[in-house]
Design a protein around this motif. Structure first.
Motif, PDB file in Angstrom:
ATOM      1  N   LYS A   1       0.743  -1.377  -0.072  1.00  0.00           N
ATOM      2  CA  LYS A   1      -0.100   0.023   0.205  1.00  0.00           C
ATOM      3  C   LYS A   1       0.886   1.362  -0.123  1.00  0.00           C
ATOM      4  CE  LYS A   1      -4.339  -1.506   1.896  1.00  0.00           C
ATOM      5  NZ  LYS A   1      -4.883  -2.420   0.641  1.00  0.00           N
ATOM      6  N   LEU A   2       1.990   1.110   0.558  1.00  0.00           N
ATOM      7  CA  LEU A   2       2.789   2.334   0.592  1.00  0.00           C
ATOM      8  C   LEU A   2       3.247   2.489  -0.782  1.00  0.00           C
ATOM      9  CD1 LEU A   2       4.831   2.231   3.976  1.00  0.00           C
ATOM     10  CD2 LEU A   2       3.347   4.108   3.155  1.00  0.00           C
ATOM     11  N   SER A   3       3.745   1.575  -1.465  1.00  0.00           N
ATOM     12  CA  SER A   3       4.295   1.828  -2.914  1.00  0.00           C
ATOM     13  C   SER A   3       3.113   2.357  -3.589  1.00  0.00           C
ATOM     14  CB  SER A   3       4.680   0.259  -3.295  1.00  0.00           C
ATOM     15  OG  SER A   3       5.799  -0.105  -2.665  1.00  0.00           O
TER      16      SER A   3
ATOM     17  N   LEU B   1       0.760   7.157  -6.381  1.00  0.00           N
ATOM     18  CA  LEU B   1      -0.455   8.141  -6.604  1.00  0.00           C
ATOM     19  C   LEU B   1       0.052   9.459  -6.198  1.00  0.00           C
ATOM     20  CD1 LEU B   1      -3.470   8.295  -6.442  1.00  0.00           C
ATOM     21  CD2 LEU B   1      -3.516   7.985  -4.309  1.00  0.00           C
ATOM     22  N   GLY B   2       1.157   9.797  -5.229  1.00  0.00           N
ATOM     23  CA  GLY B   2       1.699  10.986  -5.013  1.00  0.00           C
ATOM     24  C   GLY B   2       2.410  11.499  -6.293  1.00  0.00           C
TER      25      GLY B   2
ATOM     26  N   TRP C   1      -6.954   9.142  -2.763  1.00  0.00           N
ATOM     27  CA  TRP C   1      -5.866   9.437  -1.982  1.00  0.00           C
ATOM     28  C   TRP C   1      -6.348   9.307  -0.395  1.00  0.00           C
ATOM     29  CZ3 TRP C   1      -6.162  14.612   0.380  1.00  0.00           C
ATOM     30  CH2 TRP C   1      -5.101  14.665   1.249  1.00  0.00           C
ATOM     31  N   LYS C   2      -7.417   9.880  -0.260  1.00  0.00           N
ATOM     32  CA  LYS C   2      -7.875  10.035   1.102  1.00  0.00           C
ATOM     33  C   LYS C   2      -8.245   8.816   1.658  1.00  0.00           C
ATOM     34  CE  LYS C   2     -10.001  14.458   2.413  1.00  0.00           C
ATOM     35  NZ  LYS C   2      -9.095  15.024   2.071  1.00  0.00           N
ATOM     36  N   SER C   3      -8.978   7.915   0.752  1.00  0.00           N
ATOM     37  CA  SER C   3      -9.260   6.542   1.228  1.00  0.00           C
ATOM     38  C   SER C   3      -8.042   5.549   1.487  1.00  0.00           C
ATOM     39  CB  SER C   3     -10.161   5.834   0.228  1.00  0.00           C
ATOM     40  OG  SER C   3      -9.406   5.467  -0.947  1.00  0.00           O
ATOM     41  N   MET C   4      -7.040   5.737   0.643  1.00  0.00           N
ATOM     42  CA  MET C   4      -5.672   4.782   0.797  1.00  0.00           C
ATOM     43  C   MET C   4      -5.072   5.463   2.045  1.00  0.00           C
ATOM     44  SD  MET C   4      -3.021   4.040  -1.908  1.00  0.00           S
ATOM     45  CE  MET C   4      -4.148   2.978  -2.732  1.00  0.00           C
ATOM     46  N   GLU C   5      -5.219   6.703   2.406  1.00  0.00           N
ATOM     47  CA  GLU C   5      -4.504   7.409   3.461  1.00  0.00           C
ATOM     48  C   GLU C   5      -5.094   6.580   4.861  1.00  0.00           C
ATOM     49  OE1 GLU C   5      -4.204  11.527   5.855  1.00  0.00           O
ATOM     50  OE2 GLU C   5      -4.388  11.513   3.696  1.00  0.00           O
ATOM     51  N   MET C   6      -6.398   6.684   4.953  1.00  0.00           N
ATOM     52  CA  MET C   6      -7.248   6.090   6.034  1.00  0.00           C
ATOM     53  C   MET C   6      -6.656   4.505   6.231  1.00  0.00           C
ATOM     54  SD  MET C   6     -10.868   7.843   6.062  1.00  0.00           S
ATOM     55  CE  MET C   6     -11.179   9.669   6.097  1.00  0.00           C
TER      56      MET C   6
ATOM     57  N   LYS D   1       2.912  11.461   3.169  1.00  0.00           N
ATOM     58  CA  LYS D   1       1.761  12.266   3.415  1.00  0.00           C
ATOM     59  C   LYS D   1       2.010  13.823   3.188  1.00  0.00           C
ATOM     60  CE  LYS D   1      -1.842  13.009   6.930  1.00  0.00           C
ATOM     61  NZ  LYS D   1      -2.206  12.463   8.243  1.00  0.00           N
ATOM     62  N   GLY D   2       3.042  14.280   3.677  1.00  0.00           N
ATOM     63  CA  GLY D   2       3.452  15.585   3.664  1.00  0.00           C
ATOM     64  C   GLY D   2       3.733  16.043   2.281  1.00  0.00           C
ATOM     65  N   ASN D   3       4.516  15.261   1.379  1.00  0.00           N
ATOM     66  CA  ASN D   3       4.452  15.776   0.063  1.00  0.00           C
ATOM     67  C   ASN D   3       3.369  15.710  -0.812  1.00  0.00           C
ATOM     68  OD1 ASN D   3       7.676  15.655   0.185  1.00  0.00           O
ATOM     69  ND2 ASN D   3       7.633  13.593  -0.622  1.00  0.00           N
TER      70      ASN D   3
END
Lengths: 289, 241
Positions: free
Chosen positions: B30-32, B37-38, B62-67, B118-120
């Protein structure tokens, strides 16, 4: 790895035994301190950071009993460096104790360095309020010791975080002060327009166009070359766009500036706030009409 | 009884560890995806060509993946805590401690990477939102921007200003280093002076040290004699009684 761990535990047991025993000749605290130091070193080699930190704290207690505050402070710093990998809160509290001890013995420059380190830890944790508090303390201490360069670096961090927390007046004062100091330095005076730009952006965030205009006039008096720069033109055009409540003009001005000098994330965040406020005002006007 | 308990704890440990490894694999994947996505968001932002639907779609995913990643990290943290408690109750085993430390390191690394990405993404999204506008304006601006030589000169000047900022940073570091070296030199000068004075008085110090050593040995002898005398007296008294 395993050998180092067991060796460390052996040293720790010896030290505890020496502490609990009654020292007939010599000081039991000195001997225990030596053994604790060896134990902590073994734990570090075994990568047991929690044990190393706890052992360094015991070492600090021994040094305090011996009235050696400098060694105790150094032990607290070592404990903080060990805890940094596993427990940030414990690390910060160790550095705090080290700072207090350095203040007691009058080593303010080292206290300032470790205050800055605490602030950097909080910054890494993205705890902006605490980072701001500790950067401010650090800047004060550096200023007391006449280390102006480090003090200014910490002050810029304070200004940056203050703006993020919407304390714009504080941020403005700091940037203006740094600009004023930089003008007297031949090496730093070419960076003054950057500081004035940051101060101007904070003025825009306050939402008072007249204050922005007055500030721009003051900046011209401060630095005669500022009126010919693109930063001044950028701020003046944005102030005009806000006065006319024209979002399209605002966007054009920002885009033009960004095409020449890409805005960093801090400026982007603040200008986005200005734009959101301007949009809200425009919608309000439309509703009224 | 103890063997049964130990077996139960071992099985619990293995189960927890298996689950932790599975979640770590999921997190890696998921991080990959999150990083890709970024990157896609960055490309979309810089192009300014498709300013309609892609930002909304990418923002939603992006929001759903972050959660999702956030919840996975929290679950992994809980499992690490459970493993820690299991290891503590099971007893001191070196391999268990090493594995636990490794899992903790992995969790820390994932957390740091998630925070950075996330910051990026936040920076890029804010940047795009600030500069978003109508397509016609973009086209007009591009035309005028590319044609004018004055723009190129301004871009050059901005680059020079950026270099000046970097030079300022380097100079401030050098100044700080120079200040520290100056204070060190002062300290060493003081030390040198003290050492010289000490050297001048060295014969006196040597005799003083000799006196101290003699006095200390004399004290030791006196103390030993007193202890021996008291012991002898006690023995005689006891025998006579």
């Amino acid at each position: 790895m395993a050998d180092q761990l067991s060796k460390g535990e052996e040293f720790e047991k010896k030290a505890e035994k020496k502490l609990s025993g009654w020292g007939l000749f010599g000081s039991k605290y000195e001997d225990a301190a030596d053994l604790f130091d060896k134990a902590a070193n073994c734990f570090k080699l075994a990568k047991s950071w929690d044990k190393a930190g706890a052992t360094y704290l015991k070492l600090a207690s021994c040094h305090l009993k011996l009235e050696s505050k400098h060694e105790a402070a150094q032990a607290h710093v070592d404990a903080a460096h060990s805890y940094k990998k596993t427990n940030i809160n414990e690390s910060v509290s160790c550095l705090d104790q080290a700072v207090n001890l350095f203040c007691d013995i009058g080593r303010l420059s080292m206290a300032a360095r470790y205050l800055k380190e605490i602030a950097e830890l909080y910054e890494g944790e993205q705890n902006i309020e605490q980072a701001l508090v500790y950067y401010e303390k650090s800047a004060d201490f550096f200023q007391n010791e006449e280390v102006t360069t480090s003090a200014n670096q910490c002050k810029q961090k304070v200004a940056q975080f203050a703006a993020q927390l919407e304390q714009y007046q504080k941020s403005i004062e700091i940037y203006e002060e740094i600009a004023r100091q930089s003008l007297n330095n031949n090496l730093l005076k070419y960076g003054v327009k950057g500081h004035l730009l940051n101060a101007g952006i904070c003025q825009l965030c306050k939402g008072d166009v007249i204050a922005v205009t007055n500030a721009l006039e003051r900046y011209q008096e401060l630095d005669p070359t500022f009126s010919g720069t693109r930063e001044y033109r950028f701020l003046a055009d944005i102030a005009a766009a806000i006065d006319e409540e024209d979002v399209a003009k605002f966007t054009d001005v920002v885009k033009e500036f960004d095409s020449m000098t890409p805005l960093d994330s801090w400026k982007t965040t603040l200008l986005l706030r200005v734009k959101e406020k301007l949009k809200a005002k425009e919608l309000e006007e439309d509703d009224l009409t | 009884m103890r063997d049964t308990n130990l077996e139960l704890q071992e099985s619990g440990w293995e189960e927890l560890r298996k689950e932790a490894r599975k979640i770590e694999g999921d997190l890696d994947v998921k991080l990959s995806s999150y990083a890709k996505l970024g990157a896609r968001f960055t490309q979309g932002g810089s192009g300014y060509v498709d300013s309609g639907s892609p930002p909304i779609g990418s923002s939603r995913s992006w929001k759903s993946m972050e959660m999702e990643i956030q919840s996975l990290l929290e679950k992994l943290l809980d499992i690490n805590d459970s493993m820690s408690r299991c290891a503590a109750s099971a007893g001191p085993a070196t391999s268990v401690t090493q594995k636990l430390a490794r899992h903790r390191d992995i969790l820390h690394e994932f957390t740091q990477e998630f925070r950075r990405i996330k910051g990026n993404i936040n920076s890029m999204r804010e940047h795009a939102e600030l500069l978003s506008s109508v397509r016609d304006d973009i086209t007009d601006f591009k035309t005028s921007g590319s044609m004018s030589p004055r723009m190129q000169l301004l871009r050059e000047r901005a680059s020079i200003h950026g270099n000046i900022s970097h030079i300022d940073d380097v100079i401030s570091q050098a100044q700080a280093t120079r200040a520290v070296l100056g204070s060190q030199r002062t300290l060493f000068t003081d030390v040198q002076g003290k050492v010289k004075v000490l050297g001048d008085k060295f014969p006196m110090i040597r005799s003083l040290l000799g006196s101290i050593r003699r006095r200390r040995s004399r004290d030791t002898l006196i103390l030993s004699a007193v202890i021996a005398a008291c012991t002898l007296f006690l023995i005689i008294y006891w025998l006579s009684k």
